[in-house]
Design an enzyme around this catalytic site. Structure first.
Site, PDB file in Angstrom:
ATOM      1  N   GLU A 109     -37.516 -45.462  -1.042  1.00  0.00           N
ATOM      2  CA  GLU A 109     -37.297 -44.202  -1.762  1.00  0.00           C
ATOM      3  C   GLU A 109     -37.694 -44.291  -3.242  1.00  0.00           C
ATOM      4  OE1 GLU A 109     -33.327 -41.692  -2.561  1.00  0.00           O
ATOM      5  OE2 GLU A 109     -33.373 -42.737  -0.645  1.00  0.00           O
ATOM      6  N   ASP A 110     -37.311 -45.407  -3.895  1.00  0.00           N
ATOM      7  CA  ASP A 110     -37.447 -45.472  -5.366  1.00  0.00           C
ATOM      8  C   ASP A 110     -38.594 -46.348  -5.877  1.00  0.00           C
ATOM      9  OD1 ASP A 110     -35.276 -43.877  -5.382  1.00  0.00           O
ATOM     10  OD2 ASP A 110     -33.829 -45.415  -5.954  1.00  0.00           O
TER      11      ASP A 110
END
Length: 699
Positions: free
Chosen positions: A77-78
Site C-alpha cells: 500500500e505505502d
C-alpha cells in the site's frame, strides 16, 4: 516502552521454532528497508507500527506466516513494492495475506463510504481463502486505535466510527471478547471524549462504594460452593464503559440503575460441574426464571458457551452470574484466536468452524449484492450480536438475528426455500410471515413451486442474507421482465412497418445498436421495457424512409403480476374497463382507465401512448375502490364484509366517515377479477336494506 525486533524474537521463542523466528526477522528487515524514511504522525519511524502489530499477534500465539504478513502489511500500500515481489521473497501465502489486508489505493472513489465498502469487500474475498487475514487486520486496527491521539479530530472520529460499526462487531462475531472491549472503549473515547470522561469518573467513584458489597457476595457464593465440595473460582465482573453507555441509551436506564446490578463469573473444571454449580447457587438465592440462558447446550453464533442466570440476593439486590469451564473462558476471551493460543491436537475449534461458515455466508451475500455499499449495509445488519434460536421440523437449531421473521428463517435454511416461501407454521399453528420469532419455537415453512419473493418482505426481514437474496431476485426479475416487454413492443412496432425482428441480419442489428448508442440488443429491449426509449422511435431508426406506423402498437395484458406493467392508482383499472397505456421512465408501461383525468395531459405526447387491451383469459386480482353510502346502524360493516366474502373477494382496506347522526360513507378497497365480478358484488350489497347508494371511485 516500544518493542524492538529482539524483544519480539525473545517473546516468539516461547512457542515458535528458531527457523520460523528467523523468517519473521527477515520480514522485519525487508519492511524496515521498504519503509525507510517514512514517519508516523507521532514522528516515530514507520516500522514501529508493523512491529507493534506483530507484537499483538504474538500475544495470540499466531503462526510465523501471520507475523510475517503483519511486518509487511503496509508494504504494497505505502511503498512501490508489488505483490509478486513479496511472493518471490516470502512465498505465495504471505503475499496473499499482505494483499488481503492492503487497501485499494489505485482507484478513485466518489465518497469515503464507497471507499470503505470496496476495501471491506476486497478483504472479505481474501478472508474466504484464509481466515488469518482478518486477524492481521484486527491487530492492525487495534494498534491504530492505541495511537489515535495524534490524529486530527475529524479523522479520529471517522476511524472511531468505523471501528465501532465494523471492527468491534467483527471481533465479537469471532468471539474475541478482550479485543472487542478494547475497540469499544477506545472508539467511545475518540467519538465522545466528554461522555467518556464523565462516565469514567462516575465509575471510579461507584467502584469504591461497591467494593464491600462485591466482596460480601463473593464470599457467600464461594462458601456455598465449598460446602457442596465444588472446586471453583469466583470472580467479581465489571461492566466496561462502552457497554454501560449503550445500555443507558438503549434501555433508557440511569447510571445508578445499571450499577445496582452485581455481576460474577464462576469458573469450574467440567461441564457437569457447571450444572451442579447452577443448582447450588439457585438453592442459595432465588433465580429470576425468565433471565436464565443455557449457552452450553446451545452455543452462540461465535462459539461462546456459558450458563447465565440472575439471582435476587439480600435486600433484593440483583446478582448476574456466568458459569463456565476454563476452556470456555479462554474461548470467550480469545474466540477464534484460541486455536493458536491454546494449541491442541484436535481439529479446528468450534469458534473457527463458525467463523468459516460466517465468512462463507459473507461471500454469498457479496456475490448477490448490487454494489459494495449494499453489501456493507447487509454485513452491518448481520454483525449485531443478539440472536434467537429456533428449530426446524427435524429438530436442527437455526440461529437468527433478534427480531427475525419466518422469511429470515426460510432464507437461512436455503435461498431456494426463501424464494418459494408462501406461508409458515410456528409451533404447528399457521402464523403471518412477518411475525417476529422467539427462541425455542419450531418453524415450518410452506413452499409453492410457482411462488416468488414479495418486495414487501424487505420492510420486515432483519438478516443480511434474506435482504440480499430478495433484492437480487427482484433485480434479476425486473431485468428479465423489462427485456421481455421491450422485445414484444419493438416486435410489434417493426411488424407495423412490415419488418420482422427475427429476420434482421447481423449487420442491421449492429447498425441499429450504433444508431441507438447502446451496447447490446438486450440492453436496448430493457430500455424500451423500462420506458426510457419509445418503441416507435427505435423502429424509426431502422425504417430509413421514415414511414409512420399504420396503426399504433397494441399490448395485451395477461395478468396483474409483473414488475414492468403497472396499474395506475388514480383510477384503478380492472379487466373489462376500456384502458390506455403510457410509457413512464423507470416504471415501464403504466395502464390507466380510458376516461382517467391524468391521461388527458398524456395524450398530448402520442409517441408515449400505447394501445393496451385485456387478454380474454386475464389472470389475477385487481384492486378497485367503491363508495358505499349507508344508514348508520349496528353490524353494518359485518353485513357488508359477509356479502363481499360470499362473492369470493378480498377486502384490502376499509375507511368509515360519519356524514351525520344517521348516515355514513364507507370506502372499501376490494380485490376483484374484473367488471363482471364487481357488478355481482355491488348487486349483492344493494340488496341490504341499510345501503342507500354505491358508486365506483374513478379519477
Amino acid at each position: 516502552m516500544q518493542q524492538t525486533i529482539d524483544s519480539l524474537a525473545y517473546q516468539l521463542s516461547s512457542y515458535l521454532e528458531p527457523t520460523h523466528i528467523n523468517l519473521v526477522r527477515r520480514a522485519y528487515l525487508y519492511a524496515e528497508q521498504a519503509h525507510d524514511g517514512q514517519k508516523r504522525r507521532s514522528g516515530d519511524p514507520y516500522i514501529t507500527h508493523p512491529l507493534a502489530v506483530a507484537g499483538i499477534l504474538s500475544g495470540m500465539h499466531m503462526d510465523h506466516q501471520s507475523l510475517m504478513a503483519a511486518m509487511l502489511h503496509d508494504v504494497i500500500e505505502d511503498t512501490g513494492i508489488a505483490k509478486q515481489a513479496l511472493g518471490e521473497q516470502f512465498g505465495e501465502t504471505v503475499a496473499e495475506l499482505v494483499d488481503g489486508v492492503s487497501k485499494l489505493t489505485q482507484i478513485e472513489f466518489e465518497s469515503q463510504a464507497e471507499k470503505q465498502a470496496e476495501n471491506f469487500q476486497k478483504m472479505t474475498l481474501a478472508m474466504s481463502k484464509d481466515i488469518r487475514v482478518i486477524l492481521v487486520k484486527l491487530a492492525d486496527r487495534l494498534h491504530n486505535m492505541r495511537t489515535l491521539g495524534v490524529m486530527p479530530p475529524d479523522k479520529k472520529r471517522r476511524i472511531a466510527r468505523e471501528t465501532l460499526e465494523i471492527y468491534a462487531p467483527i471481533a465479537h462475531r469471532l468471539g474475541m471478547n478482550d479485543m472487542r472491549i478494547e475497540f469499544e472503549n477506545r472508539g467511545f473515547s475518540a467519538m465522545h471524549p466528554l461522555r467518556y470522561k464523565r462516565l469514567k469518573a462516575a465509575l471510579q467513584s461507584a467502584r469504591g462504594n461497591r467494593k464491600d458489597m462485591v466482596e460480601q457476595i463473593q464470599q457467600v457464593l464461594q462458601k456455598r460452593l465449598e460446602d457442596e465440595h465444588i472446586n471453583a473460582l469466583v470472580i467479581g465482573r465489571e461492566k466496561h464503559l462502552y457497554s454501560i453507555y449503550t445500555k443507558m441509551r438503549s434501555k433508557k436506564k440511569s447510571f445508578k440503575e445499571i450499577m445496582d446490578v452485581y455481576a460474577f463469573r464462576i469458573i469450574v473444571d467440567s461441564v457437569d460441574t457447571c450444572y451442579r454449580t447452577l443448582g447450588a447457587i439457585h438453592n442459595l438465592y432465588k433465580p429470576i426464571i425468565s433471565e436464565f440462558k443455557d449457552y452450553i447446550a446451545i452455543p452462540k453464533t461465535n462459539g461462546y458457551q456459558s450458563l447465565h442466570t440472575v439471582l435476587v440476593g439480600l435486600h433484593g439486590v440483583p446478582i448476574e452470574v456466568q458459569i463456565r469451564t476454563k476452556e470456555m473462558d479462554e474461548m470467550a476471551n480469545s474466540g477464534i484466536a484460541a486455536h493458536w493460543l491454546y494449541k491442541t491436537n484436535d481439529n479446528p475449534n468450534t469458534s473457527q468452524m463458525r467463523a468459516r461458515q460466517w465468512v462463507q455466508g459473507l461471500l454469498e451475500m457479496q456475490q448477490r449484492a448490487g454494489d459494495s455499499l449494499e453489501f456493507i449495509e447487509n454485513v452491518k445488519i448481520d454483525l449485531f450480536p443478539d440472536e434467537v434460536y429456533v428449530f426446524t421440523p427435524k429438530g436442527k437449531i437455526v440461529e437468527l438475528p433478534n427480531g427475525a421473521t419466518p422469511v429470515d428463517f426460510a432464507y437461512a435454511v436455503h435461498t431456494d426455500v426463501g424464494n418459494a416461501c408462501v406461508a409458515c407454521r410456528i409451533n404447528d399453528r399457521l402464523a403471518p410471515l412477518s411475525q417476529p420469532l422467539q427462541s425455542g419455537q419450531k418453524v415450518t415453512i410452506i413452499t409453492a413451486a410457482s411462488a416468488q419473493p414479495n418486495p414487501g418482505w424487505l420492510n420486515f426481514v432483519t438478516s443480511g442474507k434474506a435482504r440480499s437474496a430478495i433484492r437480487h431476485f427482484l433485480k434479476h426479475q425486473r431485468h428479465h421482465e423489462s427485456v421481455e416487454l421491450g422485445r414484444k413492443l419493438l416486435t410489434r412496432s417493426l411488424a407495423e412497418r412490415g419488418v420482422e425482428l427475427q429476420s434482421l441480419d447481423k449487420e442491421e442489428r449492429k447498425n441499429l445498436l450504433k444508431e441507438a448508442g447502446i451496447s447490446s440488443m438486450d440492453a436496448l429491449f430493457e430500455d424500451i421495457g423500462l420506458g426510457k426509449r419509445l418503441p416507435n422511435a427505435v423502429a424509426n431508426l431502422l425504417d430509413s424512409d421514415g414511414r409512420k406506423a399504420s396503426a399504433p402498437t397494441t399490448v395485451i395484458i395477461e395478468s396483474h403480476d409483473g414488475m414492468m406493467i403497472s396499474f395506475a392508482r388514480c383510477c384503478r383499472p380492472i379487466p373489462g374497463d376500456p384502458i390506455i397505456g403510457h410509457f413512464s421512465a423507470g416504471k415501464g408501461l403504466v395502464v390507466h382507465h380510458d376516461s382517467c383525468r391524468n391521461v388527458t395531459e398524456l395524450r398530448e405526447n402520442p409517441e408515449k401512448i400505447a394501445n393496451v387491451t385485456w387478454s380474454p383469459n386475464v389472470k389475477g386480482e385487481f384492486p378497485v375502490e367503491i363508495r358505499v353510502e349507508v344508514e348508520s346502524g349496528r353490524g353494518i360493516i359485518a353485513a357488508l364484509a359477509t356479502r363481499i366474502t360470499e362473492q369470493h373477494a378480498n377486502i384490502e382496506q376499509i375507511q368509515v366517515h360519519e356524514r351525520d347522526a344517521h348516515n355514513s360513507v364507507i370506502n372499501l378497497t376490494l380485490d376483484v377479477s374484473g367488471r363482471v365480478h364487481l357488478a355481482n358484488i355491488i348487486r349483492r350489497l344493494k340488496s341490504l336494506r341499510s345501503v342507500i347508494r354505491i358508486t365506483r371511485h374513478r379519477n
